[in-house]
Design an enzyme around this catalytic site. Structure first.
Site, short mmCIF file in Angstrom:
data_model
loop_
_atom_site.label_atom_id
_atom_site.label_comp_id
_atom_site.label_asym_id
_atom_site.label_seq_id
_atom_site.Cartn_x
_atom_site.Cartn_y
_atom_site.Cartn_z
N CYS A 1 7.76 18.03 -32.49
CA CYS A 1 6.91 17.75 -31.32
C CYS A 1 6.77 16.26 -31.03
O CYS A 1 6.60 15.87 -29.89
CB CYS A 1 5.54 18.37 -31.54
N GLU B 1 -2.56 21.99 -30.52
CA GLU B 1 -1.54 20.96 -30.83
C GLU B 1 -0.29 21.36 -30.06
O GLU B 1 0.45 22.25 -30.49
CB GLU B 1 -1.26 20.93 -32.34
P1 NAD Z 1 5.39 29.11 -29.31
O1 NAD Z 1 4.31 28.73 -28.42
O2 NAD Z 1 6.48 29.98 -28.80
O3 NAD Z 1 4.84 29.86 -30.64
C1 NAD Z 1 3.90 29.30 -31.54
C2 NAD Z 1 3.09 30.40 -32.20
O4 NAD Z 1 2.39 31.08 -31.21
C3 NAD Z 1 3.90 31.46 -32.98
O5 NAD Z 1 3.21 31.75 -34.18
C4 NAD Z 1 3.86 32.64 -32.06
O6 NAD Z 1 3.90 33.87 -32.73
C5 NAD Z 1 2.51 32.49 -31.41
N1 NAD Z 1 2.39 33.12 -30.12
C6 NAD Z 1 3.34 33.23 -29.15
N2 NAD Z 1 2.83 33.88 -28.07
C7 NAD Z 1 1.54 34.17 -28.38
C8 NAD Z 1 0.48 34.84 -27.68
N3 NAD Z 1 0.65 35.30 -26.44
N4 NAD Z 1 -0.71 34.96 -28.29
C9 NAD Z 1 -0.90 34.46 -29.53
N5 NAD Z 1 0.06 33.83 -30.24
C10 NAD Z 1 1.26 33.69 -29.67
O7 NAD Z 1 5.88 27.72 -29.76
P2 NAD Z 1 7.14 27.44 -30.54
O8 NAD Z 1 8.35 27.61 -29.69
O9 NAD Z 1 7.04 28.27 -31.78
O10 NAD Z 1 6.97 25.87 -30.88
C11 NAD Z 1 7.51 24.87 -30.07
C12 NAD Z 1 6.44 24.10 -29.34
O11 NAD Z 1 5.45 23.69 -30.27
C13 NAD Z 1 6.94 22.83 -28.70
O12 NAD Z 1 6.37 22.69 -27.43
C14 NAD Z 1 6.43 21.74 -29.63
O13 NAD Z 1 6.28 20.49 -29.04
C15 NAD Z 1 5.13 22.33 -30.07
N6 NAD Z 1 4.70 21.75 -31.34
C16 NAD Z 1 3.60 20.97 -31.34
C17 NAD Z 1 3.17 20.38 -32.52
C18 NAD Z 1 1.94 19.51 -32.57
O14 NAD Z 1 1.48 19.22 -33.66
N7 NAD Z 1 1.39 19.12 -31.43
C19 NAD Z 1 3.87 20.62 -33.70
C20 NAD Z 1 4.98 21.43 -33.66
C21 NAD Z 1 5.39 22.01 -32.47
#
Ligand code: NAD
Length: 488
Positions: free
Chosen positions: A267, A233
């Site tokens: 998002c 997502e």
């Molecule tokens: P992010 O990708 O920085 O982090 C999300 C999660 O991934 C966190 O739990 C983090 O600890 C984990 N993570 C980070 N690096 C990782 C790695 N190398 N390996 C495994 N896990 C890792 O995202 P964010 O900044 O927390 O969220 C913002 C983004 O999320 C935006 O792009 C937004 O559009 C998207 N988003 C999408 C939805 C959807 O339903 N499609 C919903 C909410 C947010």
């Protein structure tokens, strides 16, 4: 895969403060695997009782959830916490409870009597096993607990990894879950990046990740050695397209109102807005009127959600500075609104007709900035949408059903809404997910139940079939082919 084989694939932690958490994570994963092996098909009653417990957990902790969100965001309106992160989850759970019996029933499929005789066929939704959920910071409860409902409904065991940007919410979630569920059923792993990496590398039976496309790629790569199926997502730039004559108070409120949800950190928020060139000033007037009416002191009030961290706040300020340096017209919607670095509240701004190479036009904004892009013909606006990556949502404003259908048919996105924005993500009955760069797979509703189930196709042999046509000697096959060709 055997439990021992699974254990050998668990990635060893790098030596840091997460080592203990990673060891616990690995232990919890193995315990969930063993528990699943002993209870592979929980009954309807058992699944319902798990979901009801989850509902009780959310209700009992409603006020603490709101406090944790305020702590993590610097400022987070309580009614929004209640509505989205608690009641939204409860509504989703209620919907699943209402439909679970029907979803669990085998789904009969047609068979061709001339080939299969009286044989029967059906799809059996089978629990997948141990399912992981990696959660972003923007909806720390909704995205942790919402999909958990469909995972538990599917009969799975669940491991959740909250974001390191929301430590208060993560700690509360861990406490709530461990007070409610045995860790062999639901487990919350809290830690930093090493823990996150170790989590993504576990040989889950399915892994849900919500976050940015860049990290999404790393998640998919980490899942690949285990051939773990992933639901991604992701984010992106969701456009709102106002067709000629639709720049009304009601429609501009729908666009601007959505920007006030989590102050744009959502998002499916509107990332940019396409407006007929001759109606841009009308859009600005209506946007101002909406903010004056709804929240005249928005950025100074408790209605304004803080930006999640100073780093994120600085990124958003930089986007605006770059636009200002390049002589873009910036409209501050709050006369004396200002950024407060203590609560990290930030006022909402429009950027009118920004250059396409500005960062706010090439990156997902994820905050209180809205580019307003003038267009001459609707086809030009559609072409502009299609020039970008496929978004999570497209929002079309039009009173003409045929024109709306044409825009929907000529754009591709995970979801869409007509004459409103983002609400497609709030309906428990509607599949939610992305396409292309905004993700893959679906949760919410029956699609979520199916995503976290193994859709096993089953045939039960009856009488009078011709399955021997596939075996040697091929005399039956030859006769069948001859008869089929004669009647073709
Ligand atoms: P992010 O990708 O920085 O982090 C999300 C999660 O991934 C966190 O739990 C983090 O600890 C984990 N993570 C980070 N690096 C990782 C790695 N190398 N390996 C495994 N896990 C890792 O995202 P964010 O900044 O927390 O969220 C913002 C983004 O999320 C935006 O792009 C937004 O559009 C998207 N988003 C999408 C939805 C959807 O339903 N499609 C919903 C909410 C947010």
């Amino acid at each position: 895969m055997s439990i021992l084989a699974a254990a050998s694939q668990v990635v060893a932690p790098e030596a840091d403060g997460d080592a203990e958490a990673v060891a616990q994570l690995r232990h919890a994963f193995m315990a969930q695997r063993r528990a699943f092996a002993e209870d592979r098909y929980p009954s309807l009653a058992e699944r319902r009782s798990r979901i009801e417990k989850l509902m009780g957990m959310m209700l009992a902790n409603r006020e603490r959830i709101s406090a944790a969100l305020s702590q993590d965001f610097g400022s987070h309106p309580t009614p929004a916490s209640d509505l989205i992160e608690v009641l939204g989850v409860l509504g989703r759970a209620r919907y699943v409870l209402d439909h679970l019996e029907e979803w669990m029933r085998p789904s009969p499929r047609e068979t061709e009597a001339s080939m299969m005789g009286t044989s029967q066929a059906y799809i059996q939704s089978q629990p997948k096993g141990v399912v992981g959920n990696i959660v972003p910071w923007n909806f720390p409860f909704d995205i942790a607990v919402g999909p958990m409902i469909e995972m538990l409904a599917a009969g799975d065991r669940v491991m959740v990894k909250p974001s390191e940007f929301t430590p208060a919410s993560a700690a509360l979630l861990r406490e709530m879950v461990s007070a409610t569920f045995d860790p062999t059923l639901v487990y919350v792993a809290v830690g930093g990046l090493d823990l996150a990496r170790a989590f993504a590398s576990l040989p889950f039976d399915h892994l849900l990740y919500t976050g940015s496309p860049n990290v999404g790629r790393q998640i998919m790569a980490a899942a690949a050695p285990n051939l773990t199926p992933v639901t991604l997502e992701l984010g992106g730039k969701c456009p709102a397209l106002l067709t000629p004559g639709t720049v009304t108070a009601r429609n501009v409120e729908a666009v601007m109102g959505v920007k006030t949800i989590k102050n744009g950190q959502m998002c499916i928020s509107v990332d940019y807005c396409l407006v007929p060139r001759g109606e841009v000033e009308q859009f600005v007037r209506e946007a101002r009127a909406f903010m004056d009416r709804a929240a005249p002191d928005y950025s100074k009030s408790d209605d304004c959600t803080g930006i999640i961290s100073l780093r994120h706040l600085d990124r958003l300020s930089d986007l605006l500075s770059e636009a200002r340096d390049r002589q873009s017209r910036i409209v501050a919607l709050e006369p004396d609104g200002r950024v407060d670095r203590t609560t990290r509240r930030m006022p909402i701004s429009l950027v009118i007709d920004p250059a396409p190479d500005l960062r706010l036009m090439t990156e997902e904004i994820f905050g209180p900035i809205l580019p307003v892009i003038p267009y001459d013909e609707v086809d030009d606006a559609v072409a502009l949408i299609n020039a970008g990556e496929r978004p999570l949502g497209v929002y079309v404003f039009s009173d003409d059903a045929a024109a709306t259908d044409r825009i929907l048919a000529n754009t591709v996105s995970g979801g869409a809404a007509v004459n409103t924005c983002a609400i497609q993500g709030g309906l428990p009955s509607l599949a939610f997910g992305g396409v292309g760069m905004s993700g893959m797979g679906r949760h919410h509703g029956v699609e979520g139940f199916r995503e976290f189930s193994n859709q096993r196709g089953v045939v039960v042999r009856g009488e009078g079939d011709h399955v021997d046509a596939f075996y040697v000697p091929y005399s039956t096959a030859a006769a069948l082919v001859e008869a089929a060709l004669a009647s073709a």
